[in-house]
Design an enzyme around this catalytic site. Structure first.
Site, PDB file in Angstrom:
ATOM      1  N   ASN A  99     -10.965 -49.624  52.276  1.00  0.00           N
ATOM      2  CA  ASN A  99     -10.944 -49.558  53.772  1.00  0.00           C
ATOM      3  C   ASN A  99      -9.341 -50.003  54.017  1.00  0.00           C
ATOM      4  OD1 ASN A  99     -13.394 -49.127  53.884  1.00  0.00           O
ATOM      5  ND2 ASN A  99     -13.827 -51.114  55.378  1.00  0.00           N
ATOM      6  N   GLY A 100      -8.839 -49.005  54.938  1.00  0.00           N
ATOM      7  CA  GLY A 100      -7.225 -49.416  55.346  1.00  0.00           C
ATOM      8  C   GLY A 100      -6.404 -48.398  54.808  1.00  0.00           C
ATOM      9  N   LYS A 471     -16.369 -42.577  78.572  1.00  0.00           N
ATOM     10  CA  LYS A 471     -17.807 -42.509  78.096  1.00  0.00           C
ATOM     11  C   LYS A 471     -18.129 -41.078  78.209  1.00  0.00           C
ATOM     12  CE  LYS A 471     -18.173 -45.706  76.637  1.00  0.00           C
ATOM     13  NZ  LYS A 471     -17.160 -46.512  76.533  1.00  0.00           N
ATOM     14  N   LYS A 586     -15.994 -46.786  64.776  1.00  0.00           N
ATOM     15  CA  LYS A 586     -16.459 -47.965  65.659  1.00  0.00           C
ATOM     16  C   LYS A 586     -15.284 -49.030  65.684  1.00  0.00           C
ATOM     17  CE  LYS A 586     -18.702 -50.756  68.192  1.00  0.00           C
ATOM     18  NZ  LYS A 586     -18.927 -50.376  69.661  1.00  0.00           N
TER      19      LYS A 586
HETATM   20  C1  F6R Z   1     -14.961 -46.667  73.254  1.00  0.00           C
HETATM   21  C2  F6R Z   1     -14.662 -47.512  72.379  1.00  0.00           C
HETATM   22  C3  F6R Z   1     -13.159 -47.500  72.119  1.00  0.00           C
HETATM   23  C4  F6R Z   1     -13.017 -49.273  71.637  1.00  0.00           C
HETATM   24  C5  F6R Z   1     -11.288 -49.400  71.093  1.00  0.00           C
HETATM   25  C6  F6R Z   1     -11.204 -50.903  70.917  1.00  0.00           C
HETATM   26  O1  F6R Z   1     -16.090 -46.243  73.666  1.00  0.00           O
HETATM   27  O2  F6R Z   1     -15.494 -48.137  72.049  1.00  0.00           O
HETATM   28  O3  F6R Z   1     -12.183 -47.209  72.723  1.00  0.00           O
HETATM   29  O4  F6R Z   1     -13.081 -50.050  72.971  1.00  0.00           O
HETATM   30  O5  F6R Z   1     -11.480 -48.681  69.879  1.00  0.00           O
HETATM   31  O6  F6R Z   1     -11.886 -51.316  70.187  1.00  0.00           O
HETATM   32  P1  F6R Z   1     -12.253 -53.231  69.982  1.00  0.00           P
HETATM   33  O7  F6R Z   1     -12.623 -53.467  71.158  1.00  0.00           O
HETATM   34  O8  F6R Z   1     -13.094 -53.080  68.984  1.00  0.00           O
HETATM   35  O9  F6R Z   1     -10.738 -53.526  69.625  1.00  0.00           O
END
Ligand code: F6R
Length: 591
Positions: A99-100, A471, A586
């Site tokens: 990963n990365g 969304k 994610k």
């Molecule tokens: C949209 C979404 C992304 C995250 C963004 C930041 O639904 O999930 O826009 O908010 O990639 O991710 P985090 O909060 O994990 O830093």
């Protein structure tokens, strides 16, 4: 973004590897693969597409009699998403999953090609495998420790050596945990991947090399053995499953009232110093995507209510731009995963400048949670759907608390006690909204064939529009834009056509008449207006949903869920893969 699972134990590895990959699907991927080992033989099976396709291929193979394997879901960065580029990659005696991103892969590759190494894929991972192999002289810990000194960028590696009956791993700026089982041990990108088998785990710090057998785990730093603590995860198997819900996204929206109330009650009954930012004159809120939009709500509340100058900036810009700090600046990092590469870089930049940092974060074991000077945990539990919902809402709730506490400390909030009491009941209002989910399903059905939409609002309502628009676009693939309502007529209004859906969020009393005028402007161009408001007296143009009117601190918490549900149902009526939208990951661990 990419997922890693590794197994060594007394059983065959395929079941835990595939189970683990399925639990990591939410991170986003476009191909997958496994490598298993028996004696000096390595068997690699890879597939593009979904994990079921990999499973199908595995069924059709005669498998080695193995007790050791590594597996991977790949979200393509270097090279397209095909089988050749899918992981694992084997060079010489070394087989790895990664990963990365290895940023100096091209330079390293040029050197290795001169040494007659032949590369089959376009990946930086194969280059990393070749670098480890080039240092391998029978001592894996030495080879890995030496090789990572050559690699620039971020990595989590699961590694098998052809002539060793052990599993190895190492990480830098990319998540990886070690699962501690009974007569079997694991590596995984997160605990959800292995929670079915064990709730015990170890955290690895950057550049620590781990060596696993069925009944032993050794961790090395610079080739010296070090001690590691075994932690116990609070995650349950139910948390990692969607139960009776059709999708994780809907399950997670439905969890919002209970989570929100638990967190708000905890802090409203027992205020924490963490929420008092009154000693700072300037706040930089830095984040990506929805977390940034939660930060924009925070900026609005902090400025309007607590009189603090605030900037909300996207981390990918902030990390490279000239930032003007002074001693009285606080940098707030917002992140669900705590592993977003740009947000981590922004945090480290602030630390290099000697700034105070405060993280609003969900994953307590994450890099941001561990490195920020202070951290508020939103306690949203695991969020599996790629599109964030409950974590976003809790991030917003944390900003409500920061603004409220700071306003109180500065003597700006005379109705503090009343507002605290309201906060303790906020989920009653939220429950009413979620009970109306069929109304939003109806909107989703109306939007079935609309491929464009706009969201308009002013002030804090604009920040909410950004989240509603994101969304809708990310899960339903509708092209959608959010605008400050007054901006639309400076060009974009030319795009408004008959029946184009325009969502107006109108909750701020001070400017509601202004937004309403903008609504009438687009309605005059035959747009279909959907209003989310806390003012029942506003005109119903095509659709109006009225949320309860609560204090300004908590109003954003009620304004967003209708938009989350509209995004969800629009995608559902189109039959889309809601929890894993195309191209998305994610946890965005690369910049
Ligand atoms: C949209 C979404 C992304 C995250 C963004 C930041 O639904 O999930 O826009 O908010 O990639 O991710 P985090 O909060 O994990 O830093």
């Amino acid at each position: 973004m990419c997922g890693i699972v590794g197994y060594i134990g007394n059983n065959k590895p395929i079941e835990p590897l595939i189970e683990g990959l399925k639990k990591l699907e939410y991170r986003g991927y476009d191909s997958s693969g496994i490598a298993i080992k028996e004696k000096n033989n390595i068997q690699i099976i890879k597939s593009t597409g979904r994990i079921v396709e990999l499973e199908e291929k595995i069924k059709n193979e005669k498998l080695l009699n193995s007790n050791l394997g590594i597996a991977h879901t790949r979200w393509a960065t270097h090279g397209e998403a095909n089988e050749i580029n899918a992981h694992p990659h084997k060079v010489g005696k070394v087989t790895i999953v990664h990963n990365g991103i290895i940023e100096n892969a091209r330079d390293l590759k040029n050197k290795l090609v001169n040494d007659n190494i032949v590369f089959r894929s376009e990946t930086d991972t194969e280059v990393a495998a070749a670098v480890i192999n080039s240092f391998y002289n029978g001592d894996p810990v030495h080879a890995i420790t030496r090789a990572i000194k050559e690699l620039k960028g971020s990595f989590a590696f699961g590694i098998i050596f052809e002539d060793q009956d052990k599993l190895y791993a190492v990480r830098k700026d990319s998540p990886l945990i070690v699962g501690v089982g009974k007569k079997e041990n694991y590596i995984a990108s997160d605990i959800a991947a292995i929670i079915k088998y064990t709730d015990k785990y170890m955290l690895l710090n950057d550049n620590e090399v781990v060596e696993l057998t069925s009944d032993n785990i050794n961790v090395y730093k610079d080739e010296e053995l070090i001690e590691k603590k075994i932690e116990t995860s609070q995650l349950t198997i139910e948390d990692a499953n969607k139960g009776s819900y059709k999708h994780f996204m809907l399950k997670e929206i439905m969890e919002e009232p209970a989570l929100l109330q638990r967190t708000l009650n905890k802090y409203l009954s027992n205020p924490s110093d963490l929420f008092d930012v009154s000693k700072y004159e300037k706040i930089h809120i830095v984040a990506c995507g929805s977390a940034l939009y939660a930060g924009m709500v925070g900026k609005s509340l902090l400025e309007e209510k607590a009189n603090v100058k605030c900037y909300a900036e996207c981390a990918s810009e902030y990390r490279y731009k000239k930032v003007i700090y002074d001693r009285k600046t606080l940098v707030i990092l917002v992140s669900q995963s705590g592993e977003t590469a740009d947000t981590i870089a922004a945090m480290r930049k602030a630390h290099e400048e000697g700034m105070d940092t405060l993280a609003i974060v969900n994953v307590t074991t994450s890099t941001i949670a561990r490195e920020a000077k202070k951290a508020i945990f939103i306690e949203a539990g695991p969020e599996i759907a790629v599109a964030t919902t409950k974590a976003y809402l809790l991030q917003v709730a944390m900003f409500s608390l920061i603004a409220l506490t700071t306003a109180k400390v500065k003597g700006l909030e005379k109705k503090y006690d009343e507002i605290v009491e309201e906060g303790k009941n906020i989920s009653t209002y939220l429950n009413k909204i979620l009970d109306d989910k069929d109304i939003f399903k109806g909107v989703g059905e109306e939007l079935k064939d609309s491929m464009d939409a706009f969201f308009i609002g002013r002030g804090v309502d604009y920040a909410i529009c950004e989240e509603g628009s994101l969304k809708l676009k990310e899960v339903s693939y509708t092209h959608s834009d959010a605008y400050q309502a007054g901006e639309l007529k400076h060009g974009t209004i030319s795009l408004i056509e008959k029946d184009m859906p325009v969502f107006a969020v109108i909750t701020d009393d001070n400017i509601k008449d202004k937004t309403e005028s903008n609504v009438i402007e687009v309605e005059s161009r035959a747009a279909k207006i959907y209003t989310i408001t806390n003012d029942d007296s506003l005109k119903n143009h095509h659709f109006k949903y009225v949320i309860d009117k609560v204090s300004d601190y908590f109003q954003p918490i009620l304004a967003v869920p209708p938009l989350q549900l509209i995004g969800y149902y629009t995608a559902d009526v189109r039959g889309l893969d809601i929890d894993k939208p195309r191209n998305l990951a994610k946890s965005v661990t690369v910049e």
